[in-house]
Design a protein around this motif. Sequence first.
Motif, PDB file in Angstrom:
ATOM      1  N   UNK A  39      -6.632 -11.710  16.922  1.00 39.01           N
ATOM      2  CA  UNK A  39      -6.315 -12.985  16.276  1.00 39.01           C
ATOM      3  C   UNK A  39      -5.662 -13.975  17.230  1.00 39.01           C
ATOM      4  N   UNK A  40      -5.117 -13.482  18.343  1.00 41.32           N
ATOM      5  CA  UNK A  40      -4.402 -14.351  19.287  1.00 41.32           C
ATOM      6  C   UNK A  40      -5.342 -14.984  20.308  1.00 41.32           C
ATOM      7  N   UNK A  41      -6.278 -14.212  20.827  1.00 47.92           N
ATOM      8  CA  UNK A  41      -7.088 -14.688  21.946  1.00 47.92           C
ATOM      9  C   UNK A  41      -7.840 -15.989  21.667  1.00 47.92           C
ATOM     10  N   UNK A  42      -8.429 -16.177  20.486  1.00 51.18           N
ATOM     11  CA  UNK A  42      -9.132 -17.448  20.256  1.00 51.18           C
ATOM     12  C   UNK A  42      -8.212 -18.668  20.232  1.00 51.18           C
ATOM     13  N   UNK A  43      -6.908 -18.451  20.107  1.00 52.34           N
ATOM     14  CA  UNK A  43      -5.953 -19.549  20.021  1.00 52.34           C
ATOM     15  C   UNK A  43      -5.372 -19.931  21.378  1.00 52.34           C
ATOM     16  N   UNK A  44      -5.746 -19.211  22.432  1.00 55.00           N
ATOM     17  CA  UNK A  44      -5.213 -19.487  23.763  1.00 55.00           C
ATOM     18  C   UNK A  44      -6.034 -20.572  24.462  1.00 55.00           C
ATOM     19  N   UNK A  45      -5.469 -21.198  25.493  1.00 53.74           N
ATOM     20  CA  UNK A  45      -6.181 -22.287  26.179  1.00 53.74           C
ATOM     21  C   UNK A  45      -7.489 -21.796  26.792  1.00 53.74           C
ATOM     22  N   UNK A  46      -8.488 -22.678  26.883  1.00 50.89           N
ATOM     23  CA  UNK A  46      -9.741 -22.293  27.546  1.00 50.89           C
ATOM     24  C   UNK A  46      -9.519 -22.116  29.047  1.00 50.89           C
ATOM     25  N   UNK A  47     -10.448 -21.402  29.670  1.00 52.07           N
ATOM     26  CA  UNK A  47     -10.404 -21.263  31.122  1.00 52.07           C
ATOM     27  C   UNK A  47      -9.668 -20.053  31.627  1.00 52.07           C
ATOM     28  N   UNK A  48      -9.148 -19.209  30.727  1.00 55.75           N
ATOM     29  CA  UNK A  48      -8.438 -18.002  31.130  1.00 55.75           C
ATOM     30  C   UNK A  48      -9.382 -16.805  31.162  1.00 55.75           C
ATOM     31  N   UNK A  49      -9.090 -15.852  32.013  1.00 52.39           N
ATOM     32  CA  UNK A  49      -9.777 -14.557  32.003  1.00 52.39           C
ATOM     33  C   UNK A  49      -8.890 -13.600  31.197  1.00 52.39           C
ATOM     34  N   UNK A  50      -9.402 -13.068  30.102  1.00 51.72           N
ATOM     35  CA  UNK A  50      -8.602 -12.309  29.145  1.00 51.72           C
ATOM     36  C   UNK A  50      -9.042 -10.849  29.159  1.00 51.72           C
ATOM     37  N   UNK A  51      -8.167  -9.985  29.658  1.00 54.22           N
ATOM     38  CA  UNK A  51      -8.482  -8.565  29.836  1.00 54.22           C
ATOM     39  C   UNK A  51      -7.581  -7.743  28.920  1.00 54.22           C
ATOM     40  N   UNK A  52      -8.171  -6.835  28.178  1.00 52.55           N
ATOM     41  CA  UNK A  52      -7.377  -5.926  27.343  1.00 52.55           C
ATOM     42  C   UNK A  52      -8.017  -4.544  27.390  1.00 52.55           C
ATOM     43  N   UNK A  53      -7.249  -3.544  27.084  1.00 59.52           N
ATOM     44  CA  UNK A  53      -7.758  -2.181  27.222  1.00 59.52           C
ATOM     45  C   UNK A  53      -7.075  -1.249  26.238  1.00 59.52           C
ATOM     46  N   UNK A  54      -7.728  -0.121  25.972  1.00 54.60           N
ATOM     47  CA  UNK A  54      -7.128   0.947  25.173  1.00 54.60           C
ATOM     48  C   UNK A  54      -6.393   1.896  26.108  1.00 54.60           C
ATOM     49  N   UNK A  55      -5.104   2.072  25.865  1.00 57.05           N
ATOM     50  CA  UNK A  55      -4.357   2.979  26.735  1.00 57.05           C
ATOM     51  C   UNK A  55      -4.798   4.422  26.516  1.00 57.05           C
ATOM     52  N   UNK A  56      -4.429   5.250  27.420  1.00 53.36           N
ATOM     53  CA  UNK A  56      -4.723   6.684  27.363  1.00 53.36           C
ATOM     54  C   UNK A  56      -4.385   7.242  25.969  1.00 53.36           C
ATOM     55  N   UNK A  57      -5.354   7.953  25.374  1.00 49.53           N
ATOM     56  CA  UNK A  57      -5.103   8.574  24.069  1.00 49.53           C
ATOM     57  C   UNK A  57      -5.293   7.658  22.886  1.00 49.53           C
ATOM     58  N   UNK A  58      -5.806   6.437  23.102  1.00 47.60           N
ATOM     59  CA  UNK A  58      -5.950   5.462  22.028  1.00 47.60           C
ATOM     60  C   UNK A  58      -7.347   4.839  22.050  1.00 47.60           C
ATOM     61  N   UNK A  59      -7.784   4.383  20.875  1.00 49.27           N
ATOM     62  CA  UNK A  59      -9.055   3.680  20.777  1.00 49.27           C
ATOM     63  C   UNK A  59     -10.205   4.495  21.332  1.00 49.27           C
ATOM     64  N   UNK A  60     -10.999   3.882  22.203  1.00 48.55           N
ATOM     65  CA  UNK A  60     -12.175   4.534  22.771  1.00 48.55           C
ATOM     66  C   UNK A  60     -11.926   5.088  24.172  1.00 48.55           C
ATOM     67  N   UNK A  61     -10.673   5.051  24.614  1.00 54.98           N
ATOM     68  CA  UNK A  61     -10.295   5.680  25.884  1.00 54.98           C
ATOM     69  C   UNK A  61     -10.091   7.176  25.659  1.00 54.98           C
ATOM     70  N   UNK A  62     -10.303   7.961  26.700  1.00 56.06           N
ATOM     71  CA  UNK A  62     -10.117   9.411  26.601  1.00 56.06           C
ATOM     72  C   UNK A  62      -8.720   9.769  26.099  1.00 56.06           C
ATOM     73  N   UNK A  63      -8.652  10.885  25.392  1.00 55.54           N
ATOM     74  CA  UNK A  63      -7.370  11.409  24.904  1.00 55.54           C
ATOM     75  C   UNK A  63      -7.165  12.814  25.451  1.00 55.54           C
ATOM     76  N   UNK A  64      -6.718  12.926  26.711  1.00 56.60           N
ATOM     77  CA  UNK A  64      -6.478  14.257  27.290  1.00 56.60           C
ATOM     78  C   UNK A  64      -5.298  14.937  26.611  1.00 56.60           C
TER      79      UNK A  64
END
Length: 264
Positions: A39-64
């Motif tokens: 919900x936040x990213x569309x409200x930020x200024x244009x022209x930015x490179x927006x990187x996000x990730x699932x930390x270890x053990x969360x979302x679609x990242x491996x859960x060792x």
Amino acid sequence: MQIATLGDIHVHYRDDGDPAGAPVVFANSLGTDLRLWDAVLPLLPPGLRLIRYDMRGHGLTDAPPAPYSMGGLITDAERLIDHLGVRDCVFVGLSIGGMIAQGLAAKRLDLIRALVLSNTAARIGTPAIWGERIAAVAAGGVEPLADAVMERWFSKPFRATPGMRLWRNMLTGTPAQGYAGCSAAISGTDLMTPTSGLRLPTLAIAGSEDGSTPPDLVRETADLIPGSQFHLIRGAGHLPCVERPDAFAAVLTDFLTRIGHAAR
């Protein structure tokens, strides 16, 4: 979906916005995934490179297998940023993501030009509290914790909305190994000394209704970094980017423009 192979782990991430823009990296909280920032990213200024990730053990990242260490979580973020060829990013971390932000800035200042520490601290909880939570997850998974977590995460009005169910489902869908592993990392972490040595632009954000990292705890951490700014979002709990995305985006945009990371 984008997957990076980083040493012993496959990390799910998204790289949106302008590929040539000033980079902003987002790290989520315990029990959430990269959708935390939707919900936040569309409200930020244009022209930015927006990187996000699932930390270890969360979302679609491996859960060792658990436990994890904070050093390992910091290394995951470091390797992802290196993998993407990023330098001089603004790193936005919420809760455990904010702990990762502090540790990464202390380790690799060449990667980070500014920090946004949302609803986090240099030290969160006690080993006894986290030990109880880890034992509960080992016995029954994440589900038995969910109602108490929702009370700490969200204001009472938000808990009465249908939207709360989305976040409860995200929490209970977190792999038990991932939740317990990251809980162990928080339990063993005290960043008071390395954070007090940081010298870079820093914005700390707190929610007035936060039951996990109350405003005074967030302010105490901000005060470790000379020249840092503190902003309280009223009516929001532990995830103000969910409850008040407009307010969160506004204060983040103001910070990015004031440090010259985004165009006015």
